[in-house]
Design a protein around this motif. Structure first.
Motif, PDB file in Angstrom:
ATOM      1  N   LEU A   6     -15.392  -1.522 -18.016  1.00  0.00           N
ATOM      2  CA  LEU A   6     -15.668  -2.714 -17.055  1.00  0.00           C
ATOM      3  C   LEU A   6     -17.305  -2.836 -16.992  1.00  0.00           C
ATOM      4  CD1 LEU A   6     -13.290  -2.085 -13.723  1.00  0.00           C
ATOM      5  CD2 LEU A   6     -13.336  -4.014 -15.660  1.00  0.00           C
ATOM      6  N   LEU A  17     -18.146  -4.878 -20.105  1.00  0.00           N
ATOM      7  CA  LEU A  17     -17.814  -6.001 -20.042  1.00  0.00           C
ATOM      8  C   LEU A  17     -18.382  -6.998 -18.955  1.00  0.00           C
ATOM      9  CD1 LEU A  17     -13.699  -5.578 -20.386  1.00  0.00           C
ATOM     10  CD2 LEU A  17     -15.437  -6.446 -21.923  1.00  0.00           C
ATOM     11  N   THR A  18     -19.279  -6.211 -17.799  1.00  0.00           N
ATOM     12  CA  THR A  18     -19.858  -7.017 -17.217  1.00  0.00           C
ATOM     13  C   THR A  18     -20.974  -7.950 -17.597  1.00  0.00           C
ATOM     14  OG1 THR A  18     -19.472  -5.403 -15.363  1.00  0.00           O
ATOM     15  CG2 THR A  18     -21.230  -6.814 -15.077  1.00  0.00           C
ATOM     16  N   TYR A  21     -15.709  -4.628 -11.560  1.00  0.00           N
ATOM     17  CA  TYR A  21     -14.536  -5.912 -11.592  1.00  0.00           C
ATOM     18  C   TYR A  21     -14.969  -7.325 -10.975  1.00  0.00           C
ATOM     19  CZ  TYR A  21     -10.280  -8.400 -12.205  1.00  0.00           C
ATOM     20  OH  TYR A  21      -9.186  -9.506 -12.240  1.00  0.00           O
ATOM     21  N   TRP A  68     -17.476  -8.583 -13.069  1.00  0.00           N
ATOM     22  CA  TRP A  68     -17.022  -9.025 -14.144  1.00  0.00           C
ATOM     23  C   TRP A  68     -16.498 -10.510 -14.270  1.00  0.00           C
ATOM     24  CZ3 TRP A  68     -11.719  -9.623 -15.520  1.00  0.00           C
ATOM     25  CH2 TRP A  68     -11.270  -9.865 -16.656  1.00  0.00           C
TER      26      TRP A  68
END
Length: 248
Positions: free
Chosen positions: A20, A23-24, A95, A98
């Motif tokens: 996570l 992916l941010t 999350y 993201w």
């Protein structure tokens, strides 16, 4: 498969946290700084606020740990549990960033209706939880959990209930999706005997084998984390708006 608390994190929580974080998306400098500060504050609050409650529950025997699972303790709480406080906070936070959210302040965000309602719910949770704790042993975990959640709900909604009602999708999703994964791995850990919940101090309600108390703990912790993060940035944006207006 993991047989200790540290292995549990190495295999089941830290890889997701790293993914996570990777992916941010790249936010602008101000959002990155505010996000980092918000996450740091929330981790500190999670540890400070959860430690007394968790220590009391462990000392009362509400839950305990399998042989060889725990390497070190502080105030009766395993080191792995302290890691969990931070890991869950960061997982929910990453999350949230993201998937993205809009912290912009708008006129009407300080509407009294949602704020009063939120404070009322928080007071009911706190009072009802305390009442349950003193009624019967099987309500100790559930009642203690509700009493632990109540003050935070009252505070957060008392400040930004209008904003939370206006933009519910981001914080609901960011609280729920990571929590589903945490439910799964918590159910696995209980099944493997890494930690054990007392039959005396729990209700015995366990959908899919996961005690309702654990379901509500992870969900409420996720909600409190994500609402804390969105409100942190929303308050900063409100302050920016007020400052800009004063300069005109």
């Amino acid at each position: 498969m993991p047989t200790t608390y540290l292995q549990f994190h190495l295999v089941l929580t830290l890889p997701l946290l790293a993914l996570l974080w990777y992916l941010t998306p790249a936010y602008d400098r101000i959002r990155r700084r505010r996000g980092a500060v918000g996450l740091a504050i929330l981790v500190a609050i999670a540890v400070a606020y959860t430690t007394p409650w968790g220590s009391y529950m462990i000392q009362r025997g509400v839950w305990w740990y399998g042989e060889g699972v725990v390497a070190a303790r502080l105030l009766s709480i395993p080191a792995g549990e302290y890691l969990f406080f931070g890991i869950q906070t960061l997982t929910v936070g990453f999350y949230l960033y993201w998937r993205g959210f809009d912290p912009s302040y708008e006129t009407g965000d300080f509407a009294w209706g949602p704020r009063i309602a939120g404070v009322g719910v928080g007071v009911l949770l706190f009072g009802g939880g305390l009442w349950m704790v003193f009624q019967q042993p099987s309500w100790l975990y559930l009642g203690g959990l509700l009493a632990w959640v109540g003050p935070v709900v009252a505070l957060q909604w008392g400040v930004g209930g209008g904003y939370l009602v206006r933009r519910p999708r981001a914080w609901i999703e960011a609280a729920l999706v990571p929590t589903i994964y945490l439910w799964i791995i918590d159910r696995w850990a209980i099944g493997q005997g890494l930690w054990v919940l007392s039959e005396q101090y729990t209700t015995g309600i366990a959908p899919f084998g996961l005690p309702i108390e654990e379901i509500l703990f992870f969900l409420s912790a996720g909600v409190m984390t994500v609402t804390g993060l969105v409100l942190f940035e929303w308050v900063l944006d409100w302050n920016d708006t007020r400052t800009a207006a004063a300069k005109q």
